[in-house]
Enzyme design. Sequence first.
Site, mmCIF file in Angstrom:
data_model
loop_
_atom_site.group_PDB
_atom_site.id
_atom_site.type_symbol
_atom_site.label_atom_id
_atom_site.label_comp_id
_atom_site.label_asym_id
_atom_site.label_seq_id
_atom_site.Cartn_x
_atom_site.Cartn_y
_atom_site.Cartn_z
ATOM 1 N N ASN A 10 0.868 -1.185 0.000
ATOM 2 C CA ASN A 10 0.000 0.000 0.000
ATOM 3 C C ASN A 10 0.905 1.235 0.000
ATOM 4 O OD1 ASN A 10 -1.769 2.077 0.582
ATOM 5 N ND2 ASN A 10 -2.255 1.363 2.661
ATOM 6 N N TRP A 11 0.992 1.873 -1.147
ATOM 7 C CA TRP A 11 1.898 3.021 -1.274
ATOM 8 C C TRP A 11 1.358 4.274 -0.575
ATOM 9 C CZ3 TRP A 11 3.610 2.939 -7.194
ATOM 10 C CH2 TRP A 11 4.264 1.729 -7.448
ATOM 11 N N LYS A 12 0.106 4.258 -0.199
ATOM 12 C CA LYS A 12 -0.538 5.432 0.426
ATOM 13 C C LYS A 12 -0.349 6.656 -0.474
ATOM 14 C CE LYS A 12 -0.012 3.189 4.838
ATOM 15 N NZ LYS A 12 0.084 3.277 6.281
ATOM 16 N N HIS A 97 -9.375 1.146 5.256
ATOM 17 C CA HIS A 97 -8.070 1.330 5.903
ATOM 18 C C HIS A 97 -8.240 2.260 7.102
ATOM 19 C CE1 HIS A 97 -3.962 2.533 6.683
ATOM 20 N NE2 HIS A 97 -3.599 1.427 6.057
ATOM 21 N N GLU A 99 -6.581 4.652 8.166
ATOM 22 C CA GLU A 99 -6.382 6.083 7.870
ATOM 23 C C GLU A 99 -7.641 6.679 7.234
ATOM 24 O OE1 GLU A 99 -2.744 5.554 5.710
ATOM 25 O OE2 GLU A 99 -1.766 4.956 7.574
ATOM 26 N N GLU A 169 -5.134 -5.037 10.837
ATOM 27 C CA GLU A 169 -4.083 -4.040 11.030
ATOM 28 C C GLU A 169 -4.321 -3.294 12.342
ATOM 29 O OE1 GLU A 169 -2.264 -2.812 7.000
ATOM 30 O OE2 GLU A 169 -4.044 -1.581 7.295
ATOM 31 N N GLY A 175 2.770 2.157 10.811
ATOM 32 C CA GLY A 175 3.722 3.244 10.629
ATOM 33 C C GLY A 175 4.471 3.632 11.894
ATOM 34 N N SER A 214 3.660 -2.262 10.309
ATOM 35 C CA SER A 214 5.121 -2.330 10.459
ATOM 36 C C SER A 214 5.707 -3.689 10.073
ATOM 37 C CB SER A 214 5.536 -1.937 11.883
ATOM 38 O OG SER A 214 5.158 -0.589 12.131
ATOM 39 N N GLY A 235 2.881 -1.169 4.301
ATOM 40 C CA GLY A 235 2.891 0.255 3.987
ATOM 41 C C GLY A 235 4.311 0.722 3.701
ATOM 42 N N GLY A 236 4.952 1.286 4.720
ATOM 43 C CA GLY A 236 6.271 1.908 4.559
ATOM 44 C C GLY A 236 7.279 1.051 3.800
HETATM 45 P P1 PGA Z 1 3.017 0.233 7.679
HETATM 46 O O1 PGA Z 1 1.529 0.421 7.095
HETATM 47 O O2 PGA Z 1 3.546 -1.054 7.055
HETATM 48 O O3 PGA Z 1 3.779 1.440 7.245
HETATM 49 O O4 PGA Z 1 2.884 0.102 9.154
HETATM 50 C C1 PGA Z 1 0.668 -0.663 6.933
HETATM 51 C C2 PGA Z 1 -0.649 -0.191 6.358
HETATM 52 O O5 PGA Z 1 -1.103 0.894 6.711
HETATM 53 O O6 PGA Z 1 -1.270 -0.882 5.537
#
Ligand code: PGA
Length: 252
Positions: A10-12, A97, A99, A169, A175, A214, A235-236
Amino acid sequence: MTRRCFIAGNWKMNKTVSEGLALVRELRGALSMVRDRVEIAVAPPFSALHPVAKALEDSNLVLAAQNCHFEESGAFTGEVSAPMLKEVGCQYVIVGHSERRQFFGDTNEGVGRKAQAVLKAGMSPIVCVGETLAEREGGKTLDVVSAQVKAALGSIPAGQGERVVLAYEPVWAIGTGKTATSRQAQEVHAHVRGLLKELWGTTAQKVRIQYGGSVKPDNAAELLSQPDIDGALVGGASLKAADFAGIVKAKA
Ligand code: PGA
């Protein structure tokens, strides 16, 4: 029941078109030897979906979007619908998600409508659930996750259940560099599988449940070795080809 491991990046809100294409080029090189054992997806921002779709042609990576609207079309300024994403080449759409829930008002009910819209358009939703730190510390994790799963999937018939992907998650792990232990994650994954069984019976054994929060190359193998952890939503670490490939290779 063997479920095919599914790792999605997930590149966000990261990567312009040119940056995204450069990342895809590296990923194709790093992952070309990974075959049937692992399914791999990338979820760029909307602006990069079309060029990335072209760049993924004849590769072993598929395309995902990060969100959609639940209506097919209409006066919803700034929104993108599921049929639009399907035509661009998406096979998956992330819905709910944390966020989106935290910053954009996505509700359990709305997430359910989005999941149904994605299925109707012929794609698979990746439905995200997870508790906040306060909820975990208050002992409410399983209740919160139950409510999220039931609201999002309650109206989806068993016949379509197999096409749904879940992502557990924990919000406090996203993150932050703090990962749930494999034991904490497995506990929730097993609970989610139980809920899916109540909803869909034996189909529950076929549904893939990803862990997210993470995930890194050095913790992926341990998490992915758990019986109910069928993949990762990253994500990251999905923004760097070497890290993302390292996570995929933990299972490949
Ligand atoms: P992260 O994000 O790997 O940066 O913790 C995961 C996500 O939000 O899907």
